[in-house]
Structures are given as structure tokens and as C-alpha cells.
Design an enzyme around this catalytic site. Structure first.
Site, PDB file in Angstrom:
ATOM      1  CD  GLU A  22      -2.643  -1.121   2.396  1.00  0.00           C
ATOM      2  OE1 GLU A  22      -3.675  -0.362   2.388  1.00  0.00           O
ATOM      3  OE2 GLU A  22      -2.511  -2.005   3.059  1.00  0.00           O
ATOM      4  CE  LYS A 150      -8.569  -7.652   5.584  1.00  0.00           C
ATOM      5  NZ  LYS A 150      -7.367  -7.116   5.691  1.00  0.00           N
ATOM      6  CB  VAL A 195      -9.645 -15.885  -1.052  1.00  0.00           C
ATOM      7  CG1 VAL A 195      -8.148 -16.164  -0.518  1.00  0.00           C
ATOM      8  CG2 VAL A 195     -10.597 -16.824  -1.331  1.00  0.00           C
ATOM      9  CB  SER A 202      -5.663  -0.437  -0.152  1.00  0.00           C
ATOM     10  OG  SER A 202      -5.151   0.519   0.633  1.00  0.00           O
ATOM     11  CB  SER A 342     -10.593   8.944   2.041  1.00  0.00           C
ATOM     12  OG  SER A 342      -9.564   8.512   1.191  1.00  0.00           O
TER      13      SER A 342
END
EC number: 6.3.2.4
Length: 374
Positions: A22, A150, A195, A202, A342
Site C-alpha cells: 500500500e 483480520k 479470499v 486497500s 476517502s
């Protein structure tokens, strides 16, 4: 500490770039913040981290850092090196150029780490700054690290009583030992599935998979970004987001108006190109058109997630709102996209906090924070 007057501008070091995939997004974020900072109020020191991890003194110019179709900005690793403090006894920044004696930039009041992804958003730079008792914008080591992962994030959110969707984790060891078994475990989910690299953002490395035959390739694509992979069951519903800001002093965290992301055309989901390059293919709305009772429930859940994770400064909490009115937490982002277009700044602008004032608020929160254990 340096001998500085209270009337002196606040010295802010913007740190951007980094080693993650990123890198370009981080540069684009830095361009927006550089442009927005009031130079009568702040003395700005732009510090770029090249893709190889080299820290450099960057030009104070937003233009080369903008992200656009055909142009992905990158930190020039050949610029003058910045040596960062590693001791609470000496918190000065030092610049070193080949053939020249080192020169000091002095101490900074606060660091604004505009880094996305691993080696920046994941607690690594936060730990470095904590070692030197340097104040910084955003969450500390624990919240940054756990919310970046995550899989760990879902465990924390579920423990706080927040609903999360069905998912399967594929660790590096499991994949190398028995990939067939790892793929079989995903069979417990309902297709389509998403997945994802466990520790990327991002939408890097994410694939929407509609059948088992394409699953292995999707896992390998995610593993190019992170050896740990999360497979999430696709949720049919609206993508709703909420911004959270830490309260000043002992005040409770503040939740923004809600926002909604809708992919209008050209993309299977809200991927990297849809987020940053697609233009009219995506519609971002703030405030989102959500019934008031549902909106209040989502805002309360966003604050609960913020506090359960131990976040500081800011976070964006993403939700799924199903057709039956069920609300699921998708993820918590401790350093969300931060250009004026954003979603996080858009939601706060809709709440009555424009972009420059949002930056002021975040710097003020960082300056209020005590150093050390909190």
C-alpha cells in the site's frame, strides 16, 4: 526537551510510504495532508519510507505524491537519510547526506504516521515511537497489530459480543503442510467467498471466488501479500461505514454520520481500482440513507468495536447491513484512507468536521496523550 515557546508552530512529522503493497496509497494520503495543514499553525517535516525501508527527508510538495491512473507515486530512496530517535533521552531527528556532516532537525511534537498495511499500520512504527516517548496520531501497538490481522480482529470483536460473518483462517503452516485439508475447511462456507491476505488493506490481494475450482489460485494470490489468509463468506447486503474519533480527556469516543459504498459498474466488489482509480464506477454516499434506529445501532456498535480493540485517535468501522436488517461487523481500520475523497473524512465532513479541522483534532488528541503505558 528543546526550549520552545508555546507560540511556536506545532512541529509535525508526516511519515508515509513504507514497505507494504500500500506504499502508493500512503503517498497519496500524505499528499492530501501536506496540502491541508495550516502552515501558520504547523511546522511540517515530511519523512518518506522507501520500499526498501530507507527513511528519507522528503520534499514538502504534494504534487509528486498524488495517485492517478498511470501514476503510482513512490518515495525516492536516494534522498537524504533520516535517522530516527530510539531513546527517550534524545528525541531529535537527524539528517545525513553522503559526504556531509549530520545535521539535526530537532525534536518533533507529534508524528502523524500515514502508513497503510504491514510495517507501519500494524504496530511496528508505533512500537518504535513508544520506545522514544514520541507522541503520535492513532492507535498504539496492541490495537494496531490486532486490528491489522483480520483473523485476530474477528476474535476480539466476537468476544465483545459483536456479530461477525462466518470465516476460515489458513495459516502458512497449514497451507504448506496440507493445502487440500485447508481447502476442504473452506467447504463449510457458502460461496461466493472472499479470499484475503490477513494483514493487508486497500483490497490488495483479495479475490471473490464463486466455486471450489478457483479457490486454490485465490489463496496463492493472497499469499503473495501475506502467508496468513482469511476466507470470508460473502454477505449479501449493503456496505455501511462509520468513523470513530477518540474523545478528548475522559469523554467517550465519537461516532460520525454513516457512509455507504456502492459499486455501480465494472467491478465484482470494492477492489483497489474501484477504491482509488475507478471514478464513476463507485458511489460513496455520506450520510448514508439508513433508518434512524438502525443508524444509531450501527454507531453504537462502532464505538463498542473501537473500545473493545483499545483504539486511540481514529478508526473506521465497516459493516454489512443485510436485507433483513441484520448488522455484521466486517472490519476495523486503525489508519483508514485519509484523502478528502476517502470515506472517513467524508463521513466526518457530513458530521460537521471539515478535513482541515479533522486533522487539527487528531493532532490535538495525540498531544493530549501521555507517553508510556496507557
Amino acid at each position: 526537551m528543546t526550549d520552545r515557546s508555546s507560540s511556536d508552530p506545532i512541529r509535525v512529522a508526516l511519515v508515509f510510504g513504507g514497505r507494504s503493497s500500500e506504499h502508493a496509497v500512503s503517498c497519496a494520503t500524505a499528499a492530501s495532508v501536506l496540502e491541508a495543514l495550516d502552515r501558520d499553525r504547523y511546522e511540517v517535516i515530511p519523512v518518506g519510507i522507501a520500499k526498501d525501508g530507507h527513511w528519507v527527508l522528503a520534499p514538502d510538495d504534494p504534487e509528486p505524491l498524488r495517485l492517478a491512473p498511470g501514476h503510482e507515486p513512490e518515495v525516492d530512496g536516494g534522498s537524504a537519510s533520516v535517522i530516527v530517535p530510539t531513546s527517550a533521552a534524545d528525541r531529535t531527528l537527524v539528517v545525513h547526506e553522503p559526504g556531509e556532516p549530520p545535521r539535526t532537525l530537532g525534536e518533533v511534537d507529534v508524528v502523524f504516521p500515514l502508513l497503510h498495511g504491514p510495517f507501519g499500520e500494524d504496530g511496528t512504527i508505533q512500537g518504535l515511537l513508544d520506545l522514544a516517548d514520541v507522541r503520535y496520531v492513532g492507535s498504539g501497538v496492541t490495537a494496531s497489530a490486532v486490528m491489522m490481522d483480520k483473523a485476530m480482529m474477528k476474535v476480539v470483536l466476537a468476544a465483545a459480543g459483536l456479530p461477525v460473518g462466518p470465516y476460515v483462517v489458513i495459516t502458512d503452516r497449514e497451507w504448506r503442510r496440507d493445502p487440500a485439508a485447508a481447502l476442504d475447511a473452506v467447504g463449510a462456507l457458502t460461496f461466493p467467498v472472499f479470499v484475503k491476505p490477513a494483514r493487508a488493506g486497500s483490497s490488495m490481494g483479495i479475490t471473490r471466488v464463486t466455486s471450489m475450482e478457483h479457490l486454490e489460485a485465490a489463496v496463492e494470490a493472497a499469499r503473495e501479500h501475506d502467508p496468513k489468509v482469511v476466507v470470508e463468506q460473502g454477505i449479501t447486503g449493503r456496505e455501511i461505514e462509520c468513523g470513530v474519533l477518540e474523545g478528548h480527556g475522559t469523554d467517550a469516543p465519537r461516532a460520525s454520520e454513516l457512509g455507504e459504498c456502492v459499486v455501480v459498474s465494472g467491478h465484482d466488489f470494492y477492489d483497489f481500482e474501484a477504491k482509488y482509480l475507478a471514478g464513476d464506477d463507485v458511489r460513496l454516499t455520506a450520510p448514508a440513507d439508513v433508518p434512524s434506529a438502525t443508524a444509531e445501532r450501527i454507531r453504537a456498535m462502532a464505538v463498542t468495536a473501537f473500545e473493545a480493540a483499545g483504539c486511540e485517535g481514529l478508526a473506521r468501522v465497516d459493516f454489512f447491513l443485510t436485507d433483513t436488517g441484520e448488522v455484521l461487523v466486517n472490519e476495523v481500520n486503525t489508519m483508514p484512507g485519509f484523502t478528502p475523497s476517502s470515506m472517513f473524512p467524508r463521513m466526518w465532513a457530513a458530521t460537521g468536521l471539515p478535513y482541515p479541522e479533522l486533522i487539527d483534532d487528531l493532532v490535538a488528541l495525540a498531544l493530549e496523550r501521555r507517553v508510556g503505558l496507557r
